[in-house]
Design a protein around this motif. Structure first.
Motif, PDB file in Angstrom:
ATOM      1  N   CYS A  72      -9.412   7.819   5.714  1.00  0.00           N
ATOM      2  CA  CYS A  72      -9.960   8.204   4.401  1.00  0.00           C
ATOM      3  C   CYS A  72     -11.484   8.089   4.397  1.00  0.00           C
ATOM      4  CB  CYS A  72      -9.356   7.333   3.297  1.00  0.00           C
ATOM      5  SG  CYS A  72      -9.653   5.556   3.500  1.00  0.00           S
ATOM      6  N   GLU A 126      -8.205  12.657   2.786  1.00  0.00           N
ATOM      7  CA  GLU A 126      -7.528  12.030   3.922  1.00  0.00           C
ATOM      8  C   GLU A 126      -7.651  13.002   5.085  1.00  0.00           C
ATOM      9  OE1 GLU A 126      -5.340   8.632   5.402  1.00  0.00           O
ATOM     10  OE2 GLU A 126      -6.255   9.018   3.442  1.00  0.00           O
ATOM     11  N   GLU A 175       1.914  -4.472   9.763  1.00  0.00           N
ATOM     12  CA  GLU A 175       1.184  -4.480   8.495  1.00  0.00           C
ATOM     13  C   GLU A 175       0.966  -5.930   8.068  1.00  0.00           C
ATOM     14  OE1 GLU A 175      -0.667  -4.100   5.113  1.00  0.00           O
ATOM     15  OE2 GLU A 175      -0.208  -2.270   6.242  1.00  0.00           O
ATOM     16  N   TYR A 202      -1.176  -0.661  10.728  1.00  0.00           N
ATOM     17  CA  TYR A 202      -1.536  -0.545   9.312  1.00  0.00           C
ATOM     18  C   TYR A 202      -0.468   0.313   8.621  1.00  0.00           C
ATOM     19  CZ  TYR A 202      -6.152  -1.541  11.401  1.00  0.00           C
ATOM     20  OH  TYR A 202      -7.179  -2.051  12.142  1.00  0.00           O
ATOM     21  N   PHE A 230       0.832  -1.202   0.000  1.00  0.00           N
ATOM     22  CA  PHE A 230       0.000   0.000   0.000  1.00  0.00           C
ATOM     23  C   PHE A 230       0.864   1.249   0.000  1.00  0.00           C
ATOM     24  CE2 PHE A 230      -1.866   3.534   2.324  1.00  0.00           C
ATOM     25  CZ  PHE A 230      -3.000   3.768   1.566  1.00  0.00           C
ATOM     26  N   PRO A 290      -7.768   0.972   6.527  1.00  0.00           N
ATOM     27  CA  PRO A 290      -8.576   1.114   5.313  1.00  0.00           C
ATOM     28  C   PRO A 290      -9.906   1.782   5.634  1.00  0.00           C
ATOM     29  CG  PRO A 290      -8.559  -1.166   6.065  1.00  0.00           C
ATOM     30  CD  PRO A 290      -7.557  -0.430   6.912  1.00  0.00           C
ATOM     31  N   ARG A 291     -10.771   1.918   4.637  1.00  0.00           N
ATOM     32  CA  ARG A 291     -12.010   2.683   4.796  1.00  0.00           C
ATOM     33  C   ARG A 291     -12.901   2.150   5.913  1.00  0.00           C
ATOM     34  NH1 ARG A 291     -13.364   6.383   1.338  1.00  0.00           N
ATOM     35  NH2 ARG A 291     -15.579   6.109   1.752  1.00  0.00           N
ATOM     36  N   ARG A 292     -12.782   0.887   6.246  1.00  0.00           N
ATOM     37  CA  ARG A 292     -13.640   0.314   7.292  1.00  0.00           C
ATOM     38  C   ARG A 292     -13.277   0.812   8.683  1.00  0.00           C
ATOM     39  NH1 ARG A 292     -10.195  -3.913   5.827  1.00  0.00           N
ATOM     40  NH2 ARG A 292      -8.858  -4.670   7.526  1.00  0.00           N
TER      41      ARG A 292
END
Length: 209
Positions: free
Chosen positions: A169, A202, A97, A76, A43, A144-146
């Motif tokens: 994000c 962001e 990660e 992350y 990523f 991540p988005r979750r």
């Protein structure tokens, strides 16, 4: 660097399990003074200039509000953008990660820069954090988005860690996670136009207990 990713079945997953490297080993992206190495399936923020501003803001805020932090977790961590920018003498930083390729990238950059006090671990961020015996001085999360979810948010709330730096994000999951950590109050926030001419962004938030 050039590679081919093989996705053998139709499914809502961007990458398949097999990566065939055709040329080179890593792609190096210069972000501020850090040459971040990128391997396939690692990523990385899509807008390098804005990512550089994101990492500078993180470094400046930590220096101003949490300069005494001696133990830092970067959960992350991707290819280590936050961890590498927050590295400092006398500070031990651990990046976590789930992508093994991203961890190889982060370790390569740290070795090339000659940075000490850095450790990168391949593991699920929540599982790893919940298995630790104690909490660090600062936790950086860039999910991540979750979002980070109830388990990690609950652990952070109970942990006693004095500082959390949250890069998000998705404002909806950010708000949900912040509500689950009422002891950690926002003291700085910034919106970054990571995806110009779209509705995406962001957000960086510094939380202090």
């Amino acid at each position: 660097m050039v590679s081919v990713n093989l996705q053998p079945e139709h499914k809502a997953v961007l990458e398949g399990p097999d990566e065939v490297v055709l040329h080179g080993e890593t792609l190096t992206m210069q972000v501020n003074e850090v040459g971040l190495h990128l391997r396939p399936q690692s990523f990385f923020q899509t807008n390098t200039e804005v990512a550089a501003g994101l990492y500078r803001a993180a470094r400046d805020w930590v220096a101003e509000h949490a300069g005494d932090a001696r133990r830092v977790w970067d959960l992350y961590c991707g290819v280590g953008g936050f961890a590498l920018h927050l590295a400092a003498p006398g500070r031990r930083t651990t990046g976590v990660e789930v992508s093994a390729e991203a961890i190889v990238s982060a370790r390569t950059t740290a070795t090339e820069l000659g940075l000490s006090g850095l450790e990168f671990v391949t593991a699920d961020a929540t599982t790893w954090a919940l298995a630790q015996d104690d909490a660090p001085d600062l936790v950086v999360v860039n999910p991540p988005r979750r979002g980070i979810g109830a388990d990690l948010a609950g652990w952070l709330e109970r942990s006693g860690t004095p500082y959390v730096l949250y890069s998000s994000c998705n404002a909806q999951t950010l708000a949900r996670d912040l509500a689950a950590m009422p002891s950690l109050r926002p003291v700085r926030a910034q919106l970054l136009d990571m995806f110009p001419q779209t509705g995406h962004y962001e957000a960086l938030v510094l939380l202090v207990r």
